[in-house]
Enzyme design. Structure first.
Site, PDB file in Angstrom:
ATOM      1  N   CYS A   1     -27.636  -1.518 -42.716  1.00  0.00           N
ATOM      2  CA  CYS A   1     -26.812  -2.542 -43.383  1.00  0.00           C
ATOM      3  C   CYS A   1     -25.378  -2.048 -43.611  1.00  0.00           C
ATOM      4  O   CYS A   1     -24.428  -2.793 -43.411  1.00  0.00           O
ATOM      5  CB  CYS A   1     -27.369  -2.906 -44.762  1.00  0.00           C
ATOM      6  SG  CYS A   1     -29.125  -3.078 -44.844  1.00  0.00           S
ATOM      7  N   ASP A   2     -25.228  -0.812 -44.059  1.00  0.00           N
ATOM      8  CA  ASP A   2     -23.930  -0.354 -44.562  1.00  0.00           C
ATOM      9  C   ASP A   2     -23.263   0.713 -43.702  1.00  0.00           C
ATOM     10  O   ASP A   2     -22.137   1.124 -43.991  1.00  0.00           O
ATOM     11  CB  ASP A   2     -24.093   0.198 -45.992  1.00  0.00           C
ATOM     12  CG  ASP A   2     -24.596  -0.880 -46.944  1.00  0.00           C
ATOM     13  OD1 ASP A   2     -24.288  -2.065 -46.699  1.00  0.00           O
ATOM     14  OD2 ASP A   2     -25.304  -0.553 -47.905  1.00  0.00           O
TER      15      ASP A   2
ATOM     16  N   CYS B   1     -29.528   1.691 -47.267  1.00  0.00           N
ATOM     17  CA  CYS B   1     -29.778   1.054 -45.968  1.00  0.00           C
ATOM     18  C   CYS B   1     -28.666   1.391 -44.973  1.00  0.00           C
ATOM     19  O   CYS B   1     -27.579   0.800 -45.022  1.00  0.00           O
ATOM     20  CB  CYS B   1     -29.890  -0.463 -46.156  1.00  0.00           C
ATOM     21  SG  CYS B   1     -30.162  -1.327 -44.609  1.00  0.00           S
TER      22      CYS B   1
END
Ligand code: NAP
Length: 300
Positions: A132-133, A129
């Site tokens: 997300c990261d 992701c």
């Protein structure tokens, strides 16, 4: 006992809940992780009709709030089995629920490459992701693997954060939409590594480098990276239903155009259904169709 048990709290499941609740049916949504499914991880959604731009998380929060406002019950448990009968029983890791109808909306999960070192490095340099990261890799070097919309979008997204992005794809053509490929090619800090596969993710206190191999020449190359984002598609989360629900070859739930499965009173909605287009629009479309079919089945 519920009128409708919905398995999965993504856009399809929550839309089904919304429609069933508005028809005054009693509903429980059983979700194993968090509401919103994969769209909750999308940075920006610009292709949902009637909305210029919104974040995936915002969409998921609004939909969950709609369900909540109508009194929908949500349980955070993992479904392990559906037992056919009248009523049907949905068994979770913690409880059992009885329902007059069931809607499966379990979606898909990220496919892994299966390369050496991948499993050990997930969460330690390998992610699925970018939204997300991605922020962990400010001014660093990352690789994205895949050639679909997700991989190309991830590479573009990461190019604004990282110093350099390698996009590694096994063919020399992209499955992604042309407009995304055009945007990709306009980025000066993205290096395309085509007709190439990953042989090994090399670890040294986290991810250190990736060993690559050219699919035509067999030539090998190692690139040093700080992070890698695997975006090679998804696999349906339907295996647990295989004993009683007909799945197609790819493992997706087979259904007619009204989202009815082979089992009377069991419906399917969203990305886990056998279909060709998996988009937010088709997920919410499925959710409404499946709920209306369930309501019809219940005699309402
Ligand atoms: P996808 O379209 O299935 O693409 C998967 C990519 O991974 C393909 O390029 C495929 O290569 C590659 N791949 C698969 N297995 C591989 C392996 N073992 N080794 C190396 N490469 C492998 O998946 P997705 O990009 O996640 O998209 C899923 C669905 O969501 C699609 O329908 C997509 O259109 C949709 N989506 C839409 C948006 C948007 O509208 N903005 C954004 C994201 C996703 P090949 O091409 O060679 O098969």
């Amino acid at each position: 006992m519920y009128d409708v048990i919905i398995i999965g709290g993504g856009p399809a499941g929550l839309t089904a809940a919304l429609y069933a609740l508005r028809a005054e049916k009693s509903v429980v949504v059983i979700e194993k992780l968090g509401l919103g499914g994969q769209i909750a991880l999308s940075g920006e959604v610009e292709n949902f009709p009637g909305t210029m731009k919104m974040s995936g998380a915002e969409f998921a929060e609004n939909l969950a709030a709609q369900v909540d406002a109508l009194g929908g019950r949500i349980e955070y448990e993992e479904v392990v089995e559906i037992i056919d009968g009248n009523p049907k029983t949905v068994v979770t890791d913690l409880d059992r629920y009885e329902g007059r109808s069931v809607i499966i909306a379990t979606g898909v999960k990220n496919r892994r490459l299966g390369a050496e070192g991948e499993d050990e490095l997930i969460g330690k340099g390998i992610s699925f992701c970018a939204v997300c990261d991605g922020s962990f890799y400010k001014n660093r070097i990352v690789a994205v693997i895949g050639g679909g919309n997700t991989a190309v979008e991830d590479a573009i997204y990461l190019s604004d954060i990282a110093q350099k992005v390698y996009l590694i794809h096994r063919r020399n053509e992209f499955r992604a939409e042309n407009r995304l490929v055009r945007a990709l090619k306009s980025k000066s800090n993205i290096e395309l590594v085509l007709e190439t596969t990953v042989e090994k993710f090399v670890a040294e206190e986290g991810l250190k480098s990736i060993n690559l191999v050219n699919v035509n020449t067999g030539e090998k190359r190692t690139i040093d990276v700080d992070g890698a984002f695997v975006a090679v598609g998804q696999i349906p989360q339907c295996e647990i239903f295989r004993d009683i629900i007909t799945l197609n070859e790819g493992g997706y739930v087979a259904a007619d155009e009204n989202c009815r499965t082979n089992l009377e009173g069991v419906f399917v909605a969203g990305d886990c259904r056998n279909k060709t287009v998996r988009q937010l629009t088709t997920a919410v479309g499925d959710g409404s169709v499946a709920a209306l079919a369930a309501i019809d089945y219940l005699g309402g």
